[in-house]
Design a protein around this motif. Structure first.
Motif, PDB file in Angstrom:
ATOM      1  N   ILE A  21       0.852  -1.183   0.000  1.00 43.40           N
ATOM      2  CA  ILE A  21       0.000   0.000   0.000  1.00 43.40           C
ATOM      3  C   ILE A  21       0.888   1.233   0.000  1.00 43.40           C
ATOM      4  CG2 ILE A  21      -1.892  -1.143   1.204  1.00 43.40           C
ATOM      5  CD1 ILE A  21      -1.111   0.531   3.672  1.00 43.40           C
ATOM      6  N   ARG A  22       0.335   2.327  -0.469  1.00 35.55           N
ATOM      7  CA  ARG A  22       1.023   3.624  -0.440  1.00 35.55           C
ATOM      8  C   ARG A  22       0.123   4.626   0.263  1.00 35.55           C
ATOM      9  NH1 ARG A  22       5.413   4.440  -3.914  1.00 35.55           N
ATOM     10  NH2 ARG A  22       5.933   2.565  -5.080  1.00 35.55           N
ATOM     11  N   ALA A  23       0.745   5.564   0.968  1.00 36.21           N
ATOM     12  CA  ALA A  23      -0.009   6.560   1.721  1.00 36.21           C
ATOM     13  C   ALA A  23       0.692   7.908   1.629  1.00 36.21           C
ATOM     14  CB  ALA A  23      -0.128   6.131   3.175  1.00 36.21           C
ATOM     15  N   THR A  24      -0.054   8.969   1.903  1.00 37.25           N
ATOM     16  CA  THR A  24       0.531  10.302   1.929  1.00 37.25           C
ATOM     17  C   THR A  24       1.218  10.518   3.265  1.00 37.25           C
ATOM     18  OG1 THR A  24      -1.503  11.275   2.743  1.00 37.25           O
ATOM     19  CG2 THR A  24      -1.166  11.301   0.371  1.00 37.25           C
ATOM     20  N   GLY A  25       2.176  11.430   3.279  1.00 39.39           N
ATOM     21  CA  GLY A  25       2.950  11.650   4.486  1.00 39.39           C
ATOM     22  C   GLY A  25       2.541  12.866   5.281  1.00 39.39           C
ATOM     23  N   GLY A  26       2.253  13.965   4.636  1.00 35.73           N
ATOM     24  CA  GLY A  26       1.936  15.187   5.347  1.00 35.73           C
ATOM     25  C   GLY A  26       1.024  16.083   4.538  1.00 35.73           C
ATOM     26  N   THR A  27       0.916  17.326   4.962  1.00 38.01           N
ATOM     27  CA  THR A  27      -0.008  18.281   4.355  1.00 38.01           C
ATOM     28  C   THR A  27       0.296  18.520   2.878  1.00 38.01           C
ATOM     29  OG1 THR A  27      -0.225  19.352   6.493  1.00 38.01           O
ATOM     30  CG2 THR A  27      -1.009  20.575   4.580  1.00 38.01           C
ATOM     31  N   LEU A  28       1.555  18.801   2.541  1.00 42.20           N
ATOM     32  CA  LEU A  28       1.892  19.061   1.140  1.00 42.20           C
ATOM     33  C   LEU A  28       1.690  17.826   0.281  1.00 42.20           C
ATOM     34  CD1 LEU A  28       5.043  21.344   1.419  1.00 42.20           C
ATOM     35  CD2 LEU A  28       2.727  21.984   0.752  1.00 42.20           C
ATOM     36  N   SER A  29       1.994  16.664   0.828  1.00 45.12           N
ATOM     37  CA  SER A  29       1.765  15.422   0.083  1.00 45.12           C
ATOM     38  C   SER A  29       0.285  15.235  -0.198  1.00 45.12           C
ATOM     39  CB  SER A  29       2.280  14.227   0.870  1.00 45.12           C
ATOM     40  OG  SER A  29       3.668  14.314   1.046  1.00 45.12           O
ATOM     41  N   LYS A  30      -0.561  15.596   0.764  1.00 44.28           N
ATOM     42  CA  LYS A  30      -2.007  15.474   0.572  1.00 44.28           C
ATOM     43  C   LYS A  30      -2.507  16.462  -0.471  1.00 44.28           C
ATOM     44  CE  LYS A  30      -2.870  13.818   5.208  1.00 44.28           C
ATOM     45  NZ  LYS A  30      -3.408  14.139   6.525  1.00 44.28           N
ATOM     46  N   ILE A  31      -1.998  17.687  -0.427  1.00 49.33           N
ATOM     47  CA  ILE A  31      -2.433  18.715  -1.379  1.00 49.33           C
ATOM     48  C   ILE A  31      -2.085  18.308  -2.802  1.00 49.33           C
ATOM     49  CG2 ILE A  31      -2.006  21.091  -2.160  1.00 49.33           C
ATOM     50  CD1 ILE A  31      -1.695  21.839   0.808  1.00 49.33           C
ATOM     51  N   PHE A  32      -0.858  17.806  -3.012  1.00 48.28           N
ATOM     52  CA  PHE A  32      -0.415  17.433  -4.344  1.00 48.28           C
ATOM     53  C   PHE A  32      -0.699  15.969  -4.670  1.00 48.28           C
ATOM     54  CE2 PHE A  32       2.274  21.131  -3.379  1.00 48.28           C
ATOM     55  CZ  PHE A  32       1.899  21.927  -4.456  1.00 48.28           C
ATOM     56  N   ASP A  33      -1.371  15.257  -3.773  1.00 51.81           N
ATOM     57  CA  ASP A  33      -1.751  13.856  -3.962  1.00 51.81           C
ATOM     58  C   ASP A  33      -0.546  12.984  -4.312  1.00 51.81           C
ATOM     59  OD1 ASP A  33      -3.520  11.710  -3.982  1.00 51.81           O
ATOM     60  OD2 ASP A  33      -3.886  11.906  -6.129  1.00 51.81           O
ATOM     61  N   VAL A  34       0.499  13.098  -3.497  1.00 46.44           N
ATOM     62  CA  VAL A  34       1.705  12.295  -3.670  1.00 46.44           C
ATOM     63  C   VAL A  34       1.762  11.279  -2.546  1.00 46.44           C
ATOM     64  CG1 VAL A  34       4.227  12.319  -3.741  1.00 46.44           C
ATOM     65  CG2 VAL A  34       2.942  14.187  -4.775  1.00 46.44           C
ATOM     66  N   GLN A  35       1.741  10.008  -2.908  1.00 51.01           N
ATOM     67  CA  GLN A  35       1.839   8.949  -1.909  1.00 51.01           C
ATOM     68  C   GLN A  35       3.310   8.607  -1.730  1.00 51.01           C
ATOM     69  OE1 GLN A  35      -0.622   8.579  -4.425  1.00 51.01           O
ATOM     70  NE2 GLN A  35      -2.180   9.264  -3.006  1.00 51.01           N
ATOM     71  N   ASN A  36       3.969   9.283  -0.791  1.00 50.73           N
ATOM     72  CA  ASN A  36       5.404   9.105  -0.623  1.00 50.73           C
ATOM     73  C   ASN A  36       5.763   8.116   0.482  1.00 50.73           C
ATOM     74  OD1 ASN A  36       4.588  10.730   1.450  1.00 50.73           O
ATOM     75  ND2 ASN A  36       6.285  12.154   1.308  1.00 50.73           N
ATOM     76  N   LYS A  37       4.796   7.480   1.076  1.00 44.19           N
ATOM     77  CA  LYS A  37       5.039   6.433   2.073  1.00 44.19           C
ATOM     78  C   LYS A  37       4.628   5.101   1.472  1.00 44.19           C
ATOM     79  CE  LYS A  37       5.961   9.418   5.338  1.00 44.19           C
ATOM     80  NZ  LYS A  37       7.281   9.689   5.781  1.00 44.19           N
ATOM     81  N   LYS A  38       5.462   4.086   1.625  1.00 44.73           N
ATOM     82  CA  LYS A  38       5.186   2.773   1.052  1.00 44.73           C
ATOM     83  C   LYS A  38       5.294   1.728   2.162  1.00 44.73           C
ATOM     84  CE  LYS A  38       7.141  -0.350  -2.417  1.00 44.73           C
ATOM     85  NZ  LYS A  38       8.212  -0.489  -3.408  1.00 44.73           N
ATOM     86  N   PHE A  39       4.321   0.816   2.210  1.00 44.72           N
ATOM     87  CA  PHE A  39       4.303  -0.230   3.222  1.00 44.72           C
ATOM     88  C   PHE A  39       4.051  -1.579   2.557  1.00 44.72           C
ATOM     89  CE2 PHE A  39       3.018   3.671   5.249  1.00 44.72           C
ATOM     90  CZ  PHE A  39       3.758   3.679   6.424  1.00 44.72           C
ATOM     91  N   THR A  40       4.712  -2.602   3.064  1.00 39.47           N
ATOM     92  CA  THR A  40       4.470  -3.973   2.637  1.00 39.47           C
ATOM     93  C   THR A  40       3.602  -4.629   3.701  1.00 39.47           C
ATOM     94  OG1 THR A  40       6.588  -4.081   1.514  1.00 39.47           O
ATOM     95  CG2 THR A  40       5.559  -6.176   2.076  1.00 39.47           C
ATOM     96  N   SER A  41       2.555  -5.320   3.255  1.00 40.25           N
ATOM     97  CA  SER A  41       1.670  -6.000   4.207  1.00 40.25           C
ATOM     98  C   SER A  41       1.858  -7.509   4.105  1.00 40.25           C
ATOM     99  CB  SER A  41       0.208  -5.640   3.944  1.00 40.25           C
ATOM    100  OG  SER A  41      -0.206  -6.131   2.693  1.00 40.25           O
ATOM    101  N   VAL A  42       1.775  -8.170   5.254  1.00 43.07           N
ATOM    102  CA  VAL A  42       1.815  -9.629   5.330  1.00 43.07           C
ATOM    103  C   VAL A  42       0.529 -10.049   6.027  1.00 43.07           C
ATOM    104  CG1 VAL A  42       3.043 -11.644   6.203  1.00 43.07           C
ATOM    105  CG2 VAL A  42       4.326  -9.635   5.455  1.00 43.07           C
ATOM    106  N   THR A  43      -0.330 -10.795   5.325  1.00 38.92           N
ATOM    107  CA  THR A  43      -1.638 -11.196   5.843  1.00 38.92           C
ATOM    108  C   THR A  43      -1.703 -12.708   5.975  1.00 38.92           C
ATOM    109  OG1 THR A  43      -2.669  -9.295   4.764  1.00 38.92           O
ATOM    110  CG2 THR A  43      -4.131 -11.073   5.463  1.00 38.92           C
ATOM    111  N   CYS A  44      -2.073 -13.166   7.147  1.00 33.57           N
ATOM    112  CA  CYS A  44      -2.238 -14.589   7.399  1.00 33.57           C
ATOM    113  C   CYS A  44      -3.402 -15.111   6.559  1.00 33.57           C
ATOM    114  CB  CYS A  44      -2.511 -14.834   8.886  1.00 33.57           C
ATOM    115  SG  CYS A  44      -2.922 -16.538   9.290  1.00 33.57           S
ATOM    116  N   SER A  45      -3.205 -16.229   5.880  1.00 31.89           N
ATOM    117  CA  SER A  45      -4.253 -16.812   5.036  1.00 31.89           C
ATOM    118  C   SER A  45      -5.381 -17.433   5.851  1.00 31.89           C
ATOM    119  CB  SER A  45      -3.658 -17.879   4.117  1.00 31.89           C
ATOM    120  OG  SER A  45      -2.712 -17.305   3.271  1.00 31.89           O
ATOM    121  N   ASN A  46      -5.126 -17.746   7.097  1.00 27.55           N
ATOM    122  CA  ASN A  46      -6.130 -18.404   7.925  1.00 27.55           C
ATOM    123  C   ASN A  46      -7.016 -17.391   8.665  1.00 27.55           C
ATOM    124  OD1 ASN A  46      -7.383 -20.675   9.239  1.00 27.55           O
ATOM    125  ND2 ASN A  46      -6.184 -20.161  11.049  1.00 27.55           N
ATOM    126  N   CYS A  47      -6.413 -16.520   9.468  1.00 29.90           N
ATOM    127  CA  CYS A  47      -7.202 -15.616  10.317  1.00 29.90           C
ATOM    128  C   CYS A  47      -7.235 -14.179   9.818  1.00 29.90           C
ATOM    129  CB  CYS A  47      -6.674 -15.648  11.749  1.00 29.90           C
ATOM    130  SG  CYS A  47      -5.045 -14.894  11.965  1.00 29.90           S
TER     131      CYS A  47
END
Length: 68
Positions: A21-47
């Motif tokens: 997933i990508r997300a914005t970091g702060g006010t200027l990132s939100k204004i210019f719609d720049v997703q400068n934060k990147k996260f990797t997710s690990v999801t359990c297939s069972n729960c």
């Protein structure tokens, strides 16, 4: 995906899915719609317990994001 190194902390399952997933970091990132934060997710297939890990982003990917 099955990995013998991964064990879900909630149900002890060893199968999981990896996403991103990508997300914005702060006010200027939100204004210019720049997703400068990147996260990797690990999801359990069972729960479906999910953990997020911060990943690095390159300046080039941030520039491309500005134009899309």
């Amino acid at each position: 995906m099955k990995n013998t190194n991964y064990i879900c902390p909630k149900c002890a399952n060893t199968t999981f899915e990896v996403g991103e997933i990508r997300a914005t970091g702060g006010t200027l990132s939100k204004i210019f719609d720049v997703q400068n934060k990147k996260f990797t997710s690990v999801t359990c297939s069972n729960c479906t317990y999910t953990e997020f890990y911060k990943a690095s982003t390159s300046a080039l990917s941030n520039i491309f994001d500005l134009f899309t």
